[in-house]
Design an enzyme around this catalytic site. Structure first.
Site, PDB file in Angstrom:
ATOM      1  N   SER A   1     -28.818  -4.755   3.463  1.00 18.68           N
ATOM      2  CA  SER A   1     -28.591  -3.874   2.319  1.00 18.68           C
ATOM      3  C   SER A   1     -29.878  -3.114   1.996  1.00 18.68           C
ATOM      4  CB  SER A   1     -28.161  -4.694   1.111  1.00 18.68           C
ATOM      5  OG  SER A   1     -26.859  -5.179   1.297  1.00 18.68           O
TER       6      SER A   1
ATOM      7  N   HIS B   1     -29.998   0.347   2.132  1.00 19.28           N
ATOM      8  CA  HIS B   1     -30.029   1.634   2.831  1.00 19.28           C
ATOM      9  C   HIS B   1     -28.979   2.605   2.302  1.00 19.28           C
ATOM     10  CE1 HIS B   1     -32.557  -0.491   5.624  1.00 19.28           C
ATOM     11  NE2 HIS B   1     -31.594  -1.327   5.957  1.00 19.28           N
TER      12      HIS B   1
ATOM     13  N   HIS C   1     -37.004   0.133   6.402  1.00 19.15           N
ATOM     14  CA  HIS C   1     -37.104  -1.159   5.745  1.00 19.15           C
ATOM     15  C   HIS C   1     -38.373  -1.247   4.930  1.00 19.15           C
ATOM     16  CE1 HIS C   1     -34.402  -1.834   9.137  1.00 19.15           C
ATOM     17  NE2 HIS C   1     -33.788  -2.642   8.321  1.00 19.15           N
TER      18      HIS C   1
END
Ligand SMILES: Nc1ncnc2c1ncn2[C@@H]1O[C@H](COP(=O)(O)OP(=O)(O)O)[C@@H](O)[C@H]1O
Ligand SMILES: Nc1ncnc2c1ncn2[C@@H]1O[C@H](COP(=O)(O)OP(=O)(O)O)[C@@H](O)[C@H]1O
Ligand SMILES: [Mg+2]
Ligand SMILES: [Mg+2]
Ligand SMILES: [Mg+2]
Ligand SMILES: [Mg+2]
Lengths: 218, 339, 339, 218
Positions: free
Chosen positions: B56, B58, B220
């Site tokens: 999760s 993004h 990330h």
């Protein structure tokens, strides 16, 4: 002699969960420097799930091998990430080695570490010096074995394992990562300890603590 | 960094719940697992299934790319952490219409291990699974080493092409071929100005000095390929173009699809400033940005930064790129406007 | 705050140039003035024209709402500064198809003065101009004092409804009526966590202490109605709902359109967490969020924060809300998905 | 006696442009506290456009009234915002008062200020005490007129205007805004000077400096 029975495993999981929870933030910070900052979360949540499994009693088995198989599933399905498959495979390989049989003896704990290590290596295909959690796991088993061979008690051998793992984790600071997210940073990963190696050394500390807390270990 | 959160550990679950309640026409939970999400539209029998997913953080990836003409299902992990195999298997079952299933996801150790474990289980159930790793990030490693590259915002193009191929009921081999072709044609490079903050810590994961930028960041919030002195938007784009153009061998007459993607906190005004220079640079090569996407497509939580993706188009890719689709992150009507 | 900029003073022009180059199928410059933008699609004769506009820094507002089924033209000002009358007049001429023109823009002193001066000139050219000020911001002033309120993200709903009415070739009176009706049905409240930074200064315009949030912020990075202690997402939403529900008198059986809007730097994960609680609260009233919009619709540069807009729907408004449209900031195909 | 001719106006514009450019950042900062942070930009850009108009020679007229009309257009079309219509209307009203005739005498500068003030008030409909730029503009004219009536020189009277405007701007700090963006803040606007009043006082300073720099003013 005491055994690596389901009670031992339960104490080990709870001990590791408590220690990782405490280090959650620090591990995230460490992971942020060369990775994506989630390592503390994954490890703390993963072992919290194992602690809940053995504490909350969603597990009903008393057979260590079966318990470890349940633990593998639990860890994996709570965590995913990189550490999920690695630790789950480690737990699974240990479970398979133990089979449905009676618990191993306490003195066989190096074998437990060896199985975990082998699972992690099998899944992740990393080698020594790749700057991964393996750099903490790999030296732990031979250190404990050597100590036992010298006639040490389980507790003494466990302390040797802990030292070796901690030293292994420290040594990752000077390595160049060649596996996982940090591998892309190449030389830039030098100077930072690998978060997975640090958390592995915490897990091993928890194992050692569990052994030490077993009266017959001394 | 301040955030709208309740308990930070519930962020992913609550966010997912919000998405499911907000977009019931696009997505629904798969069975009881809220972390496995499938399209609300029922796929036709015989269609190749497309499963995507990842960690999760993004948004709108990956949920926003579930829907008609896109993926059939997406597995949702924790923040920046791959989903575990069981959710992926659930997605696979939901996506399978008897013609096989494609897995498309970014090339990361964690995702690979989890998706591979899922594929093994799906295979055991008799589902033919083909895995395509997106490797669009051109910031790292030499071109020969393409397979070791990360998947970043360019994944969106790969999802789009593959989703269109599946929607047209192409066979499994063809869908796989087209997804690989899309990935091979796609190159991304990102620049970060400030690191992202995860909900659990609400603190930047690393520090970029006031005068610096991080070149080659992924999605990330992690450090990139090099720390450099911060520069003007045009020079930053030039830095990106130099790499991308040579990587993709952009030549006169080429048509590309362009994606200028905010990593989270960089506003659209700056994305357009970046786009302006991109158009200049592409035109200087006698090439043309034939399709343009600008905005929030594959973010890194609240990272300040942007990435540029270029996909070299041929007729086949272009046709599939223009195929209609309906995910909440990407909607293309049959003919978006006058063209 | 770090930004992708060349000369900060060129930010608006360069960004606009980037937008025009990126979306030629949606928007084009009006004549020689790049700061007046019109739809690329030619509007039919006899259609009521719709001109919108305001300062820059709200992307995708206002350019993103130019296109079929939306506005015919938008006048672009400096950052947070109304466009001057000459550009608005250019837009008016471009939008005029002989059936009169609507001006819809947010209720701010600057915009009012500039648009009024433009309207005078357009009148002098024989163009019938009707002005609708959006006043959706419910954070300030009593309900009776509705006319003094600001226009914020709810403007997007008013553009949408009015654009649909114009697109259906309704007469000027009807278009005006519907735009007013949409505005009357629309209520917004925003919460800011960190102030925005203008390109020229790259520094937050004001300071919000680490433990505080600014309740009732608008879309210009300006301070809001009250400084309060920061709270959980759910409580923040409750704070908003209490105000909005009583303002709009939300009752059992009501259908609303909901817009959860990032003010710039708040990522979608948090918007979904906000949406989750909104759905809970709306359902607790036995009402339903019938149409949902989540994302970046009317931003305040890179402000950390979000706004919630609710528009009470009747059949007439719903039909117009669902009417297809094609701006780069808002695209609705004839049938967005399975419904 | 010197006159308020096109040369005077040109010098005034350039002086104001220079001062506003210097204060650009500070005015933005001031506007950020109760408004949206763009005031310095609008004012500096607006007067820069006027300076460019008279310097670069895109204006060809030497008739002050005509020049001011050009200036009004230029200011407005460069700036928009709130200050665009306000200053443009001020310039326009002055232009209309001057007409196509000969320049006013230097001593008539309070009339120039009065015309500017009147245009701003006409367009913005603000009153004294509303915490706007008018609170700087309004007191300037009577202060200058009273000083001239006491037999002071143009330069001396100009200094009185400057003092009155500065005092007016300072006084806005204790007012509650009831016009423009800050009006929404109600009591929260207390304690901050109004940016428009501060910039108005800078513009008036520039006018005063221009008068002082005219040899015959003393
Ligand atoms: N192939 C691998 N084998 C063993 N350990 C690995 C491998 N790849 C990565 N790791 C370990 O995983 C750690 C990162 O874990 P985590 O942060 O949970 O994953 P991710 O990088 O996906 O966010 C690294 O610090 C490293 O120790
Ligand atoms: N109605 C009005 N009459 C006169 N001056 C006004 C009025 N409304 C606002 N102002 C002035 O405008 C200033 C703000 O200018 P500016 O920042 O350029 O506009 P905006 O608020 O639109 O950003 C305020 O400080 C105030 O002095
Ligand atoms: Mg990590
Ligand atoms: Mg991760
Ligand atoms: Mg403004
Ligand atoms: Mg302002």
């Amino acid at each position: 002699m005491a055994e690596l029975d389901s009670d031992f495993i339960a104490r080990f999981f709870c001990e590791a969960a408590a220690r990782l929870e405490e280090q959650r933030d620090e591990l995230c910070q460490l992971d942020g420097l060369v990775g994506d900052g989630d390592h503390g979360t994954s490890m703390a949540n993963g072992f919290a799930a194992l602690a809940a499994l053995v504490r909350g009693g969603s597990s009903h088995t008393k057979i260590p091998g079966a318990l470890l198989r349940e633990a593998a599933d639990e860890f994996l399905s709570h965590v995913g990430a990189t550490v999920g498959p690695l630790y789950a495979t480690g737990l699974l390989d240990t479970s398979e080695a133990m089979g449905e049989g009676a618990p191993w003896e306490l003195n066989e704990f190096p074998r437990l570490m060896a199985c975990l290590t082998q699972g992690i290596a099998r899944r992740g295909k990393a080698a020594e010096g790749d700057k991964t959690m393996l750099d903490a796991w790999l030296p732990a088993t031979p250190a404990a074995e050597a100590s036992l061979a010298r006639g040490a008690s389980a507790a003494e051998a466990a302390l040797c394992a802990r030292e070796a793992a901690a030293e292994g984790a420290r040594a990752t600071a000077s390595m160049i990562a060649s596996r996982g997210r940090a591998a892309r940073l190449k030389e830039r990963s030098i100077g930072y300890q690998d978060p997975g190696a640090v958390s592995a050394s915490i897990v091993i500390e928890a194992l050692v603590e569990t052994i030490e807390a077993t009266p017959e270990a001394r | 960094v301040k955030k709208f959160l309740n308990s930070p550990r519930d962020a992913v679950s609550e966010s997912l719940e919000g998405a499911l309640r907000t977009y019931p026409h696009f997505i629904q939970a798969t069975g009881h697992s809220k972390r496995a999400v499938q399209a609300s539209a029922t796929p036709p029998k015989g269609k190749v299934g497309l499963v995507i997913g990842g960690g999760s953080g993004h948004d709108p990836a990956f949920l926003g790319y579930v829907g008609r003409g896109l993926a059939d299902a997406a597995a949702v992990g924790n923040v920046f952490a791959s989903p575990p195999p069981d959710r992926i298997v659930n997605c696979t079952r939901a996506a399978c219409q008897g013609a096989g299933v494609l897995y498309i996801y970014g090339n990361y150790t964690g995702d690979t291990m989890n998706f591979d474990m899922a594929a093994e289980r799906a295979n055991a159930e008799g589902i033919d699974v083909r895995t395509i790793l997106t490797t669009d990030d051109a910031a790292f490693s030499a071109a020969e080493d393409r397979e070791s590259r990360r998947g970043t915002a360019g994944s969106v193009f790969v999802f789009k092409i593959a989703g269109a191929a599946c929607d047209r009921l192409y066979g499994l081999d063809d869908c796989e071929r087209l997804a690989r072709k899309a990935n091979d044609a796609t190159f991304t490079m990102g620049i970060g100005l400030e690191a992202a903050s995860l909900p659990e810590t609400s603190r930047p994961t690393f520090h970029i000095a006031p005068g610096d930028m991080e070149v080659g960041v992924g999605i990330h919030g992690e450090p990139g390929a090099a720390r450099e002195e911060i520069t003007t938007a045009d020079l930053a784009v030039d830095r990106i173009c130099d790499r991308l153009f040579s990587e993709m061998d952009l030549v006169s007459g080429d048509r590309v699809a362009m994606l200028v993607n905010s990593l989270g906190a960089t506003p659209m005004m700056e994305l357009f400033i970046i786009a302006r220079r991109l158009h200049e640079r592409i035109e200087a090569r006698n090439a043309v940005a034939w399709r343009n996407f600008i905005g929030y497509y594959c973010t890194s939580l609240d990272m300040v930064g942007a990435s540029v993706t270029l996909m070299k188009l041929d007729d086949e890719l272009l046709e599939l790129l223009d195929h209609p689709c309906a995910g909440f992150g990407l909607q293309l009507p049959a003919y978006p406007c006058d063209q």
